[in-house]
Design a protein around this motif. Structure first.
Motif, short mmCIF file in Angstrom:
data_model
loop_
_atom_site.label_atom_id
_atom_site.label_comp_id
_atom_site.label_asym_id
_atom_site.label_seq_id
_atom_site.Cartn_x
_atom_site.Cartn_y
_atom_site.Cartn_z
N GLN B 75 0.84 -1.19 0.00
CA GLN B 75 0.00 0.00 0.00
C GLN B 75 0.87 1.24 0.00
O GLN B 75 1.97 1.22 0.55
CB GLN B 75 -0.89 0.02 1.24
CG GLN B 75 -1.96 1.08 1.18
CD GLN B 75 -2.92 0.98 2.35
OE1 GLN B 75 -2.62 1.35 3.46
NE2 GLN B 75 -4.07 0.45 2.09
N ARG B 139 -9.74 0.99 4.98
CA ARG B 139 -8.60 0.12 4.67
C ARG B 139 -9.00 -1.34 4.70
O ARG B 139 -8.53 -2.14 3.91
CB ARG B 139 -7.46 0.38 5.66
CG ARG B 139 -6.89 1.76 5.42
CD ARG B 139 -5.48 1.91 5.91
NE ARG B 139 -5.10 3.30 5.71
CZ ARG B 139 -4.13 3.90 6.35
NH1 ARG B 139 -3.43 3.24 7.25
NH2 ARG B 139 -3.86 5.15 6.10
N ALA B 142 -10.67 -2.02 1.44
CA ALA B 142 -9.68 -2.10 0.36
C ALA B 142 -8.92 -3.42 0.43
O ALA B 142 -8.66 -4.06 -0.58
CB ALA B 142 -8.73 -0.92 0.44
N THR B 143 -8.59 -3.83 1.64
CA THR B 143 -7.85 -5.08 1.81
C THR B 143 -8.67 -6.25 1.30
O THR B 143 -8.16 -7.16 0.65
CB THR B 143 -7.53 -5.30 3.30
OG1 THR B 143 -6.84 -4.16 3.77
CG2 THR B 143 -6.68 -6.54 3.50
N GLN B 146 -8.43 -6.27 -2.34
CA GLN B 146 -7.09 -6.64 -2.76
C GLN B 146 -6.89 -8.16 -2.64
O GLN B 146 -6.28 -8.79 -3.49
CB GLN B 146 -6.09 -5.91 -1.86
CG GLN B 146 -4.70 -5.83 -2.42
CD GLN B 146 -3.86 -4.84 -1.62
OE1 GLN B 146 -4.22 -4.48 -0.50
NE2 GLN B 146 -2.76 -4.40 -2.18
N THR C 179 -2.79 2.98 -10.04
CA THR C 179 -2.40 2.28 -8.83
C THR C 179 -2.28 0.79 -9.14
O THR C 179 -2.90 0.29 -10.07
CB THR C 179 -3.42 2.52 -7.69
OG1 THR C 179 -2.94 1.87 -6.50
CG2 THR C 179 -4.79 1.97 -8.02
N ASP C 181 -2.02 -3.26 -7.28
CA ASP C 181 -2.34 -3.99 -6.05
C ASP C 181 -1.10 -4.31 -5.23
O ASP C 181 -1.12 -4.28 -4.00
CB ASP C 181 -3.06 -5.30 -6.39
CG ASP C 181 -4.56 -5.12 -6.50
OD1 ASP C 181 -5.01 -3.96 -6.42
OD2 ASP C 181 -5.27 -6.13 -6.65
N HIS C 182 -0.02 -4.66 -5.90
CA HIS C 182 1.24 -4.98 -5.23
C HIS C 182 2.36 -4.46 -6.11
O HIS C 182 2.20 -4.39 -7.32
CB HIS C 182 1.48 -6.48 -5.09
CG HIS C 182 0.28 -7.24 -4.66
ND1 HIS C 182 -0.09 -7.32 -3.34
CD2 HIS C 182 -0.62 -7.94 -5.37
CE1 HIS C 182 -1.19 -8.06 -3.27
NE2 HIS C 182 -1.53 -8.44 -4.49
N HIS C 190 1.24 4.81 -6.89
CA HIS C 190 0.33 4.35 -5.85
C HIS C 190 0.33 2.84 -5.75
O HIS C 190 0.39 2.15 -6.76
CB HIS C 190 -1.12 4.74 -6.18
CG HIS C 190 -1.38 6.20 -6.23
ND1 HIS C 190 -1.48 6.97 -5.10
CD2 HIS C 190 -1.60 7.04 -7.26
CE1 HIS C 190 -1.75 8.22 -5.44
NE2 HIS C 190 -1.82 8.29 -6.75
N GLY C 192 -2.25 -0.04 -3.88
CA GLY C 192 -3.53 -0.16 -3.19
C GLY C 192 -4.62 -0.27 -4.24
O GLY C 192 -4.38 0.00 -5.41
N ARG C 196 -9.41 3.19 -3.62
CA ARG C 196 -8.79 4.12 -2.66
C ARG C 196 -8.44 5.45 -3.31
O ARG C 196 -8.17 6.43 -2.63
CB ARG C 196 -7.54 3.50 -2.04
CG ARG C 196 -7.86 2.39 -1.04
CD ARG C 196 -6.68 2.08 -0.15
NE ARG C 196 -6.36 3.19 0.72
CZ ARG C 196 -5.14 3.71 0.85
NH1 ARG C 196 -4.12 3.23 0.18
NH2 ARG C 196 -4.93 4.72 1.66
#
Ligand SMILES: Cc1cc2nc3c(=O)[nH]c(=O)nc-3n(C[C@H](O)[C@H](O)[C@H](O)COP(=O)(O)OP(=O)(O)OC[C@H]3O[C@@H](n4cnc5c(N)ncnc54)[C@H](O)[C@@H]3O)c2cc1C
Ligand code: SF4
Ligand code: FES
Lengths: 378, 156, 282
Positions: B75, B139, B142-143, B146, C179, C181-182, C190, C192, C196
């Motif tokens: 992040q 968060r 979002a997690t 993800q 952005t 993710d990883h 960015h 995330g 976001r």
């Protein structure tokens, strides 16, 4: 054009009518007994009709029985519907041959055959009109369907004895053919003699009547025909609940009853195959190794199959509950949004041919009852 | 003078927006401005978490070192956001590395100082809580997304 | 016969019959993803509206729906960006330059650009979802509209169209945020999920339209962030995906509640989708 006046046809007169249709170069398709059921197959004349037979139907059951009389149309509808001729179970769309980086694409020939459909019931006329809206009257038209449709002759028959599974009257139809036919018959007895009250519904029908010149029907024939229809209307086997079914079902999408239905439903696809309005199809590409040609065909598909909703490696409708829901909600609810009418004509085939006897009218009634008593936890 | 400025800076930050002056003054007593150059760490995984940071400028990457694997950035946190919530939650240890990836200016808030003030003035505690919960909530959401790894190409 | 079905004034052409087009060129975009440039055999221009899709046939293998991701530089051909995930998409990605393929369409309702062009458009794209949005982005910028693009990809090496992103980033009326993710430590952008980024987007919720395309779950999350940012359902548009066999409303496969995704969509307003998206396995 005598729609209101009508004519009287003897049994021999009906035979003459069928032969006149044949003489026009039409293939006759009508009800006939095959494999223990009344199916729609090619016939040559009235000798092939299931004269003196009737069909006893109930949820999950169908049986032929001898009648006490020799009625020609003393039965209702079987597992076939006319869609198998207008929108066939399988047809080739095109074939392609690739050679040296060039592709030659040949569309399948459009049908040139002219059919006369004999013994079309009121619910089936309604079903044909519904498929017209899907396959002809949207932004795109299916040329194969159009070619068949433009060439058919529809000889309708009013129903005298609805089956226990029939509910056309509660779907806005009725035992009497009212529109969408070329000619319509009501089978009646006058002084013990079997004959037909004949109504005309189109120019093509009128031309045939002019050619055959049957006598006009008298008041007695007319009232006998009216009585047949009235009796049929009064003896309708089933009834769809009088609710706003569209709103009811759309409000019930996460109702627990879908899971209860799914415990019984085998996802066998029978109901969609026998339904005269179900139109879903899929395509298959096959390679003819001998000719080196690729052939794309279209065939009936069913929303009960897993592949139907396959996307990104899985079926969107993974369980039977969501598939049954798709079928019933589409048929009775979203069809209104899409095509301006219900997709159900009340023919009852899905009730008869469901191996476990799931009854669409009973299920709707259960949702309606559940809606009336919202506190009930099912 | 400098201290007065910091109070305004605090109240101008989205995280502390609308905080009443009396409480902002309490926070200011625990806060100082701090700069980080790109590559410099704010804190490391496993260390006692002594500060909680409010980002004014720049970008901070939150990273996990996975043995036998390249360091994984999971992040980034940008100006207007916060980082280092572990300093407010027992056992007050950092759960990951935080590294500036751009020139970054933060308001560093000393965690013990602010925790003590929250204990003595629960109004401050409640204000802080009201601001932290939505951040944690977002968060978490979002997690969740993800974790689903929705863009994954098949086969990996 | 009685009541001949009304003659519709559509072209008599069979909508299920593909036309033969040619692969003029192809390029590898990211791992497993290729862009194909397709032109008509006779060289006449192929047309489309941003957000529409075509049915592409790899002869001998099958046919699949693919969004139009742009026009060829000379304006006569169409570009498709395809991820090889199965038999047909792999066959399409494996075609050699010059090879024939079958094309039907373009089909469906695209992005509401008439409404959008002159104003503000916020685009949220995830993964390959950027493909059907690329023509919309170009159209908004060409019309002088204001663009916010929030794009999420899995990792830095899976960012689609990096050159276009850079070009859009430098456009005067554009805010472009990417952005992943990883990422590894070398990535300075960015990290995330794309949702976001929504609070960072500068748009006026009363006038902006949001165009969203990506995996369905991502779209659901994106919508909830957009609503938090004050956008009403009627200003949010999603591009939906369903199994499709015919693309013309005949086969029934693409139904999503009352909608035929092929015909009423693929782009549908969230106000129409909201009650349906919450139903499982619809
Ligand atoms: C409107 C729209 C736009 C799209 N745009 C794009 C785009 O721009 N780029 C892109 O890459 N993709 C796009 N897609 C997705 C693309 O159409 C699919 O990835 C493609 O159909 C996959 O086909 P395939 O043969 O390669 O793979 P598969 O998924 O293997 O097979 C395709 C078909 O075969 C059948 N099938 C395969 N496996 C099974 C099984 N196990 N069980 C039952 N049936 C099976 C299914 O009916 C399926 O539809 C879009 C889809 C839609 C609806
Ligand atoms: S409802 Fe009956 S006929 Fe239809 S799929 Fe289920 S078991 Fe088969
Ligand atoms: S894809 Fe066939 S009806 Fe939509």
């Amino acid at each position: 054009m005598g729609e209101r006046d009508g004519h009287l046809l003897t049994v021999a007169g009906l035979e003459a009518l069928l032969q006149a249709l044949t003489a026009q170069g039409r293939r006759l398709i009508g009800p006939t007994i095959r494999d223990g059921a009344i199916l729609y197959e090619e016939i040559e004349g009235i000798a092939d009709l299931p004269r003196g037979w009737t069909d006893e139907q109930g949820p999950g059951s169908y049986r032929l029985r001898r009648r006490e009389d020799d009625a020609l149309f003393g039965h209702v509808v079987g597992p076939h519907s006319w869609k198998r001729f207008l929108h066939p179970p399988r047809r080739e769309l095109w074939r392609a041959r690739e050679r040296d980086g060039e592709v030659e694409l040949r569309p399948a020939a459009l049908p040139e055959e002219r059919l006369a459909l004999v013994g079309v019931r009121s619910c089936e006329l309604a079903a044909i009109r519904i498929q017209d809206r899907v396959l002809l009257e949207g932004p795109f038209a299916d040329p194969h369907y159009r070619a068949m449709r433009e060439r058919i002759f529809l000889l309708a028959v009013d129903c005298g004895e609805p089956a226990a599974t029939c509910f056309c009257t509660s779907m806005g139809g009725g035992p009497q053919a009212r529109e969408g036919f070329d000619l319509a018959l009501t089978e009646i007895l006058l002084d013990g003699e079997r004959c037909f009250f004949l109504r005309t519904g189109s120019a093509a029908g009128a031309a045939l009547v002019a050619e055959l010149d049957p006598p006009p029907a008298d008041a007695r024939a007319k009232s006998a025909a009216a009585a047949v229809v009235e009796r049929a209307r009064a003896s309708m086997g089933r009834k769809m609940p009088e609710a706003d079914i569209r709103d009811l079902l759309l409000a019930s999408l996460d109702h627990p009853r879908w899971e209860r239905i799914a415990e019984r439903c085998l996802a066998c696809t029978n109901c969609t195959l026998v339904c005269p309005t179900c139109f879903c199809s899929t395509v298959e590409d096959t390679n003819d190794l001998l000719s080196g040609e690729t052939v794309r065909s279209q065939r009936w598909d069913s929303c009960f199959s897993a592949e139907f909703s396959y996307m990104n490696g899985r079926a969107v409708r993974a369980g039977t509950a969501s598939r049954y829901r798709q079928w019933m909600v589409h048929k009775l609810a979203t069809w209104h949004d899409q095509f301006g009418s219900s997709g159900c004509v009340g023919c009852g085939r899905c009730i008869t041919w469901c191996p476990v006897g799931i009854d669409i009218t009973e299920e709707v009634a259960a949702f309606a009852a559940g809606a009336a008593v919202p506190a009930e936890g099912d | 003078m400098e201290i007065h400025d910091l109070e305004e800076v605090l109240r101008g930050h989205p995280f502390f927006e609308g905080l009443e002056p009396q409480l902002a003054r309490l926070v200011r007593g625990c806060a100082r401005l701090q700069r980080f150059d790109p590559g410099q760490r704010l804190f490391r995984e496993g260390e006692p978490a002594e500060h909680f940071y409010v980002l004014r400028r720049g970008r901070v990457a939150l990273e996990l070192s996975v043995p036998g694997h390249e360091t994984l950035v999971f992040q980034t946190v940008d100006a207007g956001e916060i980082v280092g919530i572990a300093a407010l939650v027992p056992p007050y240890r950092s759960l990951y590395d935080a590294r500036a990836v751009a020139r970054t200016v933060v308001i560093a808030i000393e965690a013990r100082c602010i925790r003590d003030k929250c204990e003595t003035d629960p109004r401050l505690g409640y204000e802080l809580m009201k601001r932290l919960v939505p951040v944690l909530f977002q968060r978490l959401r979002a997690t969740r997304l993800q974790l689903l790894d929705v863009y994954g190409a098949p086969g990996d | 016969m009685f009541m001949a079905p009304p003659a519709t004034d559509i072209a008599p052409r069979d909508p299920l019959l593909p036309r033969i087009v040619r692969l003029r060129g192809k390029r590898r975009e990211i791992r497993g993803v290729w862009s194909l440039e397709v032109v008509a055999e006779e060289g006449e221009p192929l047309d489309f509206a941003p957000g529409q899709f075509s049915m592409l046939t790899a002869f001998g293998v099958g046919e699949v729906p693919v969004s139009v991701s742009g026009r060829t530089r000379d304006g006569i051909g169409l570009v498709y960006t395809i991820r090889a995930v199965g038999a047909v998409t792999a066959a399409l990605c494996g075609l050699r330059t010059g090879a024939p393929l079958g094309l039907r369409g373009p089909f469906g309702a695209g992005w509401p650009l008439e409404e959008a062009a002159a104003r503000e458009v916020t685009v949220i794209a995830g993964g390959l979802g950027l493909a059907p949005l690329r023509p919309a982005i170009e159209a908004v910028l060409a019309a002088g509209g204001r663009l916010v693009l929030l794009y999420g990809a899995r990792g830095p090496s899976e960012i689609l169209y990096p050159a276009d992103l850079a070009r859009w980033q430098s456009a005067r009326r554009a805010q472009v945020e990417v952005t992943v993710d990883h990422a590894g430590p070398e990535w300075h952008g960015h990290v995330g999920v794309v949702t976001r980024l929504v609070p960072r987007a500068r748009f006026d919720p009363d006038t902006a339209l949001a165009l969203v395309c990506g995996p369905e779950i991502m779209m659901r999350f994106a919508v909830s962030s957009l609503r938090e940012a004050g956008l009403s359902d009627a200003r949010i548009f999603l591009s939906m995906e369903r199994n499709m066999k015919c693309a013309v409303g005949f086969c029934g496969h693409c139904q999503f509640g009352p909608h035929f995704v092929c015909r009423d969509g693929p782009v549908l307003g969230y106000d129409r989708l909201a009650p349906l998206l919450r139903i499982e396995e619809l």
